[in-house]
Design a protein around this motif. Structure first.
Motif, PDB file in Angstrom:
ATOM      1  N   ASP A   1     -15.996   4.685  -1.390  1.00 50.28           N
ATOM      2  CA  ASP A   1     -15.055   5.781  -1.576  1.00 50.28           C
ATOM      3  C   ASP A   1     -14.732   6.042  -3.045  1.00 50.28           C
ATOM      4  N   LEU A   2     -15.200   5.169  -3.952  1.00 48.24           N
ATOM      5  CA  LEU A   2     -14.863   5.307  -5.363  1.00 48.24           C
ATOM      6  C   LEU A   2     -16.074   5.417  -6.283  1.00 48.24           C
TER       7      LEU A   2
ATOM      8  N   GLN B   1      -7.697   3.701  -5.364  1.00 46.49           N
ATOM      9  CA  GLN B   1      -8.027   4.420  -4.135  1.00 46.49           C
ATOM     10  C   GLN B   1      -6.951   5.448  -3.799  1.00 46.49           C
TER      11      GLN B   1
ATOM     12  N   ARG C   1     -16.846   8.700  -7.811  1.00 41.09           N
ATOM     13  CA  ARG C   1     -15.693   9.560  -8.075  1.00 41.09           C
ATOM     14  C   ARG C   1     -14.805   9.042  -9.196  1.00 41.09           C
TER      15      ARG C   1
ATOM     16  N   VAL D   1     -14.686  -1.350  -7.935  1.00 41.31           N
ATOM     17  CA  VAL D   1     -14.712   0.118  -7.926  1.00 41.31           C
ATOM     18  C   VAL D   1     -16.147   0.615  -7.773  1.00 41.31           C
TER      19      VAL D   1
ATOM     20  N   ARG E   1       0.827  -1.209   0.000  1.00 40.82           N
ATOM     21  CA  ARG E   1       0.000   0.000   0.000  1.00 40.82           C
ATOM     22  C   ARG E   1       0.861   1.259   0.000  1.00 40.82           C
TER      23      ARG E   1
ATOM     24  N   LEU F   1      -7.151  -2.105  -7.219  1.00 42.72           N
ATOM     25  CA  LEU F   1      -8.104  -1.339  -6.426  1.00 42.72           C
ATOM     26  C   LEU F   1      -7.407  -0.380  -5.457  1.00 42.72           C
ATOM     27  N   PRO F   2      -6.421  -0.823  -4.668  1.00 38.58           N
ATOM     28  CA  PRO F   2      -5.726   0.133  -3.798  1.00 38.58           C
ATOM     29  C   PRO F   2      -5.027   1.252  -4.579  1.00 38.58           C
TER      30      PRO F   2
ATOM     31  N   GLY G   1     -17.422   0.199  -4.213  1.00 42.05           N
ATOM     32  CA  GLY G   1     -16.676   0.857  -3.143  1.00 42.05           C
ATOM     33  C   GLY G   1     -17.244   2.227  -2.832  1.00 42.05           C
TER      34      GLY G   1
ATOM     35  N   ASP H   1      -7.950  -6.787  -5.612  1.00 42.75           N
ATOM     36  CA  ASP H   1      -8.221  -6.167  -4.318  1.00 42.75           C
ATOM     37  C   ASP H   1      -6.945  -5.807  -3.571  1.00 42.75           C
TER      38      ASP H   1
ATOM     39  N   VAL I   1      -7.380   8.500  -5.965  1.00 45.31           N
ATOM     40  CA  VAL I   1      -8.506   9.309  -5.498  1.00 45.31           C
ATOM     41  C   VAL I   1      -8.121  10.076  -4.235  1.00 45.31           C
ATOM     42  N   THR I   2      -7.482   9.394  -3.298  1.00 47.50           N
ATOM     43  CA  THR I   2      -7.067  10.044  -2.051  1.00 47.50           C
ATOM     44  C   THR I   2      -6.085  11.165  -2.319  1.00 47.50           C
TER      45      THR I   2
END
Length: 319
Positions: free
Chosen positions: A269-270, A228, A273, A264, A151, A224-225, A267, A220, A231-232
């Motif tokens: 958070d996604l 994320q 977005r 996605v 990560r 995906l991370p 999720g 995953d 986006v973060t």
């Protein structure tokens, strides 16, 4: 008076007649069966010939429609990304043909190619050697563990690509350790010979992230991370939408579609977005990916394709 010889002759005649009857009857039956079987074979052969002819006609029609779809794709995307730099990011193992189709569509759209970044299967971190190599490339301690290091790497890559916290030496270090690969624009005949892994961030960069079926690193844990993280990172820079479109090629049999983009779409958070495309194998999906990248100017997102969670085939053409 009937004697024994008469009985013997009579019985012999009866058995002889019975044998002849059986022989004649079986011959007639066998011939009838053979004739029926021959007719069935001929019927199947005629049906197979008709099917072959129909298949050839359908293949011709399919080729025609695919040609039309490709031409329609090019008309739809023509000039839509003029001057916009786009980096294609893929996960090792995904089918290259749909990605090449998407790159063709990007070229027609006028996008400035920023090359292709490959996330390799080493990101699975299945061995202590790989964990140590990644820790060394990141300048971190191996004792942090595989998940934390993975990560950390994906997050720092995202910050480097979007320019929020660039580390020019990071991508070359990850490439030297075998975690990423990079194909510059145009391969060895690139018109931008100085562009390489150390060239990022590129101002105004947008990312087409492709994973899904065939990916040799779990979505995953890697794709995906990474989405994320983009986006973060974009949120930290004050952007409402990440400069990202997530896509995959798929097939409709079994669970062959929306393997990656389904994560996605689901999720929290996604989902609202990041635009997603689940049919990148088709010209329609390639057009959707290009148009979705263009919609980042609006900003507008959506779920496009034919799989679970798709809202429509293409983004709206209205400004």
């Amino acid at each position: 008076m009937i004697n024994l010889r008469y009985h013997i002759v009579s019985l012999a005649a009866v058995f002889l007649a019975l044998a002849l009857g059986i022989l004649v009857g079986s011959t007639v039956i066998d011939r009838a069966i053979v004739d029926e079987l021959r007719e069935r074979v001929d019927s199947v052969s005629r049906r197979a010939d008709r099917t072959d002819g129909e298949n050839r006609e359908l293949r011709g029609q399919l080729d025609l429609m695919e040609g039309f779809a490709t031409e329609a794709r090019d008309q739809l995307v023509l000039g839509r990304l003029e001057g916009v730099p786009v980096l294609v990011v893929t996960v090792q193992g995904v089918d290259r043909a749909p990605v090449d189709g998407a790159r063709e569509a990007l070229s027609v759209a006028g996008a400035v190619p920023a090359g292709s970044l490959l996330l390799t299967n080493r990101f699975r971190l299945e061995s202590e050697t790989d964990v140590r190599l990644l820790a060394t490339a990141l300048g971190s301690a191996p004792t942090l563990g595989a998940d934390v290091l993975r990560r950390q790497a994906l997050g720092r890559m995202a910050s480097t690509l979007d320019g929020t916290n660039p580390e020019p030496a990071l991508l070359p270090a990850l490439a030297a350790a075998g975690f990423v690969g990079y194909e510059p624009p145009g391969g060895t005949t690139t018109t931008q010979p100085t562009l390489g892994l150390g060239s990022f961030p590129v101002p105004g960069l947008r990312v087409l992230l492709v994973s899904g079926a065939g990916a040799e690193a779990p979505d995953d844990r890697v794709a995906l991370p990474f989405a994320q993280a983009l986006v973060t990172s974009g949120t930290a820079a004050g952007n409402e939408r990440a400069a990202l479109v997530a896509a995959e090629a798929g097939h409709d049999a079994g669970d062959g579609r929306a393997l990656f983009v389904g994560l996605v779409r689901s999720g929290s958070d996604l989902a609202n977005r990041v635009s997603t495309v689940d049919n990148l194998e088709s010209p329609i999906g390639q057009a959707a990916a290009v148009l979705a990248l263009g919609d980042l100017d609006v900003p507008r997102t959506g779920s496009y394709g034919v799989g679970p969670g798709a809202q429509r085939l293409l983004p709206s053409l209205e400004p």
